[in-house]
Structure formats: C-alpha cells, structure tokens
Design a protein around this motif. Structure first.
Motif, PDB file in Angstrom:
ATOM      1  N   PRO A   1      -7.799   0.623   1.344  1.00  0.00           N
ATOM      2  CA  PRO A   1      -6.365   0.784   1.152  1.00  0.00           C
ATOM      3  C   PRO A   1      -6.234   1.177   2.459  1.00  0.00           C
ATOM      4  O   PRO A   1      -5.786   2.905   3.119  1.00  0.00           O
ATOM      5  CB  PRO A   1      -6.886   1.818   0.063  1.00  0.00           C
ATOM      6  CG  PRO A   1      -7.756   2.568   0.227  1.00  0.00           C
ATOM      7  CD  PRO A   1      -8.467   1.252  -0.376  1.00  0.00           C
TER       8      PRO A   1
ATOM      9  N   ALA B   1      -3.703   0.814  -3.678  1.00  0.00           N
ATOM     10  CA  ALA B   1      -3.658   2.438  -3.755  1.00  0.00           C
ATOM     11  C   ALA B   1      -4.994   2.819  -4.540  1.00  0.00           C
ATOM     12  O   ALA B   1      -5.027   2.190  -5.549  1.00  0.00           O
ATOM     13  CB  ALA B   1      -1.962   2.317  -3.946  1.00  0.00           C
ATOM     14  N   PHE B   2      -5.272   3.345  -3.736  1.00  0.00           N
ATOM     15  CA  PHE B   2      -6.987   4.545  -3.880  1.00  0.00           C
ATOM     16  C   PHE B   2      -7.835   2.742  -4.628  1.00  0.00           C
ATOM     17  O   PHE B   2      -8.971   2.983  -5.744  1.00  0.00           O
ATOM     18  CB  PHE B   2      -6.241   5.231  -5.262  1.00  0.00           C
ATOM     19  CG  PHE B   2      -5.502   5.792  -4.827  1.00  0.00           C
ATOM     20  CD1 PHE B   2      -5.427   7.632  -3.812  1.00  0.00           C
ATOM     21  CD2 PHE B   2      -3.965   5.624  -4.997  1.00  0.00           C
ATOM     22  CE1 PHE B   2      -4.406   8.309  -2.735  1.00  0.00           C
ATOM     23  CE2 PHE B   2      -3.132   7.060  -3.994  1.00  0.00           C
ATOM     24  CZ  PHE B   2      -3.597   7.723  -3.104  1.00  0.00           C
TER      25      PHE B   2
ATOM     26  N   GLN C   1       2.756   1.448  -3.376  1.00  0.00           N
ATOM     27  CA  GLN C   1       2.228   1.941  -4.793  1.00  0.00           C
ATOM     28  C   GLN C   1       1.941   3.081  -4.222  1.00  0.00           C
ATOM     29  O   GLN C   1       1.460   4.061  -5.512  1.00  0.00           O
ATOM     30  CB  GLN C   1       0.947   0.997  -4.334  1.00  0.00           C
ATOM     31  CG  GLN C   1       1.165  -0.126  -4.670  1.00  0.00           C
ATOM     32  CD  GLN C   1      -0.090  -1.048  -5.386  1.00  0.00           C
ATOM     33  OE1 GLN C   1      -1.303  -0.677  -5.404  1.00  0.00           O
ATOM     34  NE2 GLN C   1       0.018  -2.632  -5.994  1.00  0.00           N
ATOM     35  N   SER C   2       0.895   3.657  -3.360  1.00  0.00           N
ATOM     36  CA  SER C   2       0.706   5.283  -3.010  1.00  0.00           C
ATOM     37  C   SER C   2       1.720   5.904  -3.381  1.00  0.00           C
ATOM     38  O   SER C   2       1.793   6.812  -4.128  1.00  0.00           O
ATOM     39  CB  SER C   2      -0.021   5.860  -1.489  1.00  0.00           C
ATOM     40  OG  SER C   2      -0.492   4.311  -1.197  1.00  0.00           O
ATOM     41  N   ARG C   3       3.003   6.198  -3.198  1.00  0.00           N
ATOM     42  CA  ARG C   3       4.388   6.817  -3.483  1.00  0.00           C
ATOM     43  C   ARG C   3       4.067   6.197  -5.061  1.00  0.00           C
ATOM     44  O   ARG C   3       4.833   7.799  -5.485  1.00  0.00           O
ATOM     45  CB  ARG C   3       5.726   6.512  -2.488  1.00  0.00           C
ATOM     46  CG  ARG C   3       6.720   7.207  -2.840  1.00  0.00           C
ATOM     47  CD  ARG C   3       7.264   6.235  -1.968  1.00  0.00           C
ATOM     48  NE  ARG C   3       7.803   5.433  -2.293  1.00  0.00           N
ATOM     49  CZ  ARG C   3       9.590   4.746  -1.602  1.00  0.00           C
ATOM     50  NH1 ARG C   3       9.953   5.732  -0.370  1.00  0.00           N
ATOM     51  NH2 ARG C   3       9.185   3.485  -1.577  1.00  0.00           N
TER      52      ARG C   3
ATOM     53  N   GLN D   1      -4.373  -3.808  -7.909  1.00  0.00           N
ATOM     54  CA  GLN D   1      -3.792  -2.143  -7.575  1.00  0.00           C
ATOM     55  C   GLN D   1      -4.481  -2.541  -5.772  1.00  0.00           C
ATOM     56  O   GLN D   1      -5.593  -2.141  -5.738  1.00  0.00           O
ATOM     57  CB  GLN D   1      -3.971  -0.947  -8.029  1.00  0.00           C
ATOM     58  CG  GLN D   1      -3.492   0.105  -7.669  1.00  0.00           C
ATOM     59  CD  GLN D   1      -3.871   1.027  -8.683  1.00  0.00           C
ATOM     60  OE1 GLN D   1      -3.230   1.341  -9.461  1.00  0.00           O
ATOM     61  NE2 GLN D   1      -4.057   2.353  -7.770  1.00  0.00           N
TER      62      GLN D   1
ATOM     63  N   LEU E   1       0.892  -1.165  -0.079  1.00  0.00           N
ATOM     64  CA  LEU E   1       0.413   0.274   0.096  1.00  0.00           C
ATOM     65  C   LEU E   1       0.679   1.218  -0.107  1.00  0.00           C
ATOM     66  O   LEU E   1       0.612   1.790  -0.791  1.00  0.00           O
ATOM     67  CB  LEU E   1      -0.949  -0.538   1.526  1.00  0.00           C
ATOM     68  CG  LEU E   1      -1.206   1.256   0.900  1.00  0.00           C
ATOM     69  CD1 LEU E   1      -2.391   2.126   0.305  1.00  0.00           C
ATOM     70  CD2 LEU E   1      -2.503   0.964   2.853  1.00  0.00           C
TER      71      LEU E   1
END
Length: 341
Positions: free
Chosen positions: A239, A195-196, A175-177, A193, A172
């Motif tokens: 997330p 993240a988000f 992937q967010s970064r 995915q 998480l």
C-alpha cells in the motif's frame, strides 16, 4: 539540431512522466507531439513544467513519417498495432510495454547496464524498456556482477500501486478513506484489499506457481545482465502510491565484502548509496519519489551462503522503472546512432 519525437500514451501516468523528464533533461526536440487514444484526442497536456501545452493527437490516424523517435507508453494492445507501423515509417520505437522484451530481434536496454546491446535495434527499429522492478534491480546488480560474478539472486519486491496505473493508485486512496469512515471495502483493480494490506500476487499465475511479474524479472535479468545468473523472485503489491522497493540476497562466485560492495556502489552509474547503520540511515520509497537514482541501503554480508551479500534498493518506478529509462535509451540512441548536425 534536435529530434522529432512522439510520446504515445502521453495522457497516462508513464506518458506524463516521459514528458516531464524530456523537459527536465532538456532533451533536444525540434518537434514534440503528444499522441493518445481517441478518448483524449484534442485535449491539452503540459510539457513538463515549461508552461507549453501540447494538443493530443489521435493514434489511429497518426503518421510517424519524419519522426525520429516514438516513446510508447500505451500498453501491449495499442503497441502491437501501432509500434510496427511507426517502425516501418522510419521512426525508432522505444516501447515501455512487455510486448517485445523477449523478442530476440529487439534489444532490451538499461543504459547503465548493457548500452552496447542497443546496436541491434536496426533489425526491427524497436527497442524494449524492461519491467520496472527489473530495471532498478539490474542497475544495482551490474557493478557487483562486474566485480565478483553473480551466481544467484533471490529477490522479494514491495511494489507500489502506481505499477498498476492510475486505477491502482485510486483504489488504494479510496479503500483507505473507506476504512477510516467505516465503509465497506470492495477490491476492484486488485484481487484483495490493498489498503493496510500486502498482496503476494502481481500479474497472472503461471503453470509453475510463479506469477508473470516474477517470470519477467527472471528472464529479463538474464537477457540484460547475464544468462548464467540464477534468479528467483517473489513479487508483492504493497500500500504505497509510488516507489518500488526490493530486498536482495546475492551469491557470488568470488569473495566480496560488504565494505567492498559499498565502495563499488558508491561510484556506480545510476546508483546512490545511503547506508548508515543507524536509525533512519536508509532510503524508503516515499523519499525516492521524483528522483532519478536507484537508492541502495542495508548492504551486509549474508553468512548463510559462501560469498553472500544482502541489500535493500528503492527507486521511483514511474521514473527509472519506466519513463526515465526510456528517455535515457533515447539519449543513448542519439549519441550512438541518430546524431544530428
């Protein structure tokens, strides 16, 4: 006098949390040993915030003789190998994995819900800790079931990435970064995915279209609470780093109002009612991190079924969903069966 306690899988997320909670609750330990795989042997881990460091011992060579309790947070594979060994050496195993939960000779315990079932531990010297989502749900359901007799539960979960271990939390974060800087996102731990996004898939799929996580919630609730209660679950990964949330639709045999349910939950062990019908008058997973309670909000009547209620519950899955419940089982075991002094 205190107990001799081993924490197996002490270097993982849940194992570390077990050490934290043993320290916070001042569990009576005359001796406390951290045990893990050979990869961690010889490393040191702090016992909560006491400043006391424990040198990690290798599970492959560890002798449980003379230990009273072993808290296992090592996963089903190592548990299958080493839990029977510990039990045969006279140590009571409290296991956080799914391996023994549905074994008829192993009690599956949530101390606020079915404490008397712990008496059956002597058959194998093993006690099972339930799935994280099941644990928080049955804490909320038990007092309502006692009052009005549950008939049916429809639950949708919003489960944090910590339920998939450190790798899930790392995915998480990474992937967010990556999304913020425009890099490519490739799922590794999760199937899509995270993240988000939300993923309606936890654990493997079963023949009827359910996932194993959903199956666990159904069969564990029946074993812990009441085999007659009908349960259907949809389990979703969201997330969030720590803290599981659940939306519950409940149908009862007897009439129960939202106000009655609120009064019952306000006094129920392990529950914390935060239910103001205003902006922010409810609890979210961010707010439950580090807390012991199962937080309950949004209690209201469901007009689509007779004797129906809807509610929202949130809990720290690393605590009540895993480590805290295991330590509470150890406390219950001590009070009922392993009395010292």
């Amino acid at each position: 006098m205190g107990y001799r306690v081993a924490v197996v899988g002490a270097t993982g997320n849940v194992g570390r949390e077990m050490l934290n909670i043993l320290a916070e609750r001042e569990f009576p330990c005359d001796e406390l040993t951290a045990v893990a795989s050979s990869r961690s042997t010889g490393s040191e881990i702090e016992f909560g915030e006491t400043g006391r460091m424990l040198k990690v011992k290798n599970i492959e060579h560890f002798d449980f003789t003379g230990y009273d309790i072993a808290l296992f947070a090592a996963g089903s594979g190592p548990t299958k190998t080493y839990a029977p060994k510990a039990a045969s050496q006279g140590c009571v195993v409290i296991d956080n994995s799914s391996l023994y939960r549905m074994d008829p000779d192993v009690p599956l315990i949530v101390p606020e819900v079915n404490p008397d079932a712990i008496d059956g531990y002597t058959k194998k010297n093993i006690i099972a800790n339930p799935n994280c989502s099941t644990a928080q749900m049955v804490v909320a359901l038990k007092p309502l079931h006692d009052a009005a007799k549950l008939r049916r539960v429809v639950v949708s979960t919003y489960q944090s990435t910590s339920g998939a271990g450190k790798a899930g939390m790392d995915e998480l974060f990474n992937q967010s970064r990556a999304i913020f800087v425009g890099d490519q996102v490739e799922p590794e731990k999760f199937t899509k995915q995270i993240a988000f996004n939300v993923i309606p898939h936890i654990d493997v799929f079963m023949d009827d279209g359910s996932t194993k996580e959903e199956w666990k919630m159904i069969v564990e609730t029946k074993k812990i609470l009441d085999p007659k209660v009908k349960v259907v679950a949809t389990c979703v990964r969201v997330p969030v780093f720590v803290g599981h949330s659940e939306s519950l639709n409940l149908e009862f045999e007897e009439e129960i109002s939202a106000e009655q349910a609120q009064e019952i939950l306000r006094e129920a062990p392990g529950c914390m009612l935060v239910d103001k019908r205003e902006d922010g008058g409810y609890v979210t997973p961010v707010e439950c991190v580090g807390e012991y309670a199962t937080y309950i909000s949004r209690v209201r009547e469901d007009p689509t079924v007779e004797n129906g209620l809807a509610l929202w519950c949130v809990s720290d899955n690393l605590r009540k969903g895993a480590a805290l419940n295991a330590v509470q089982i150890a406390e219950l075991l001590g009070r009922k069966h392993l009395k010292k002094g």
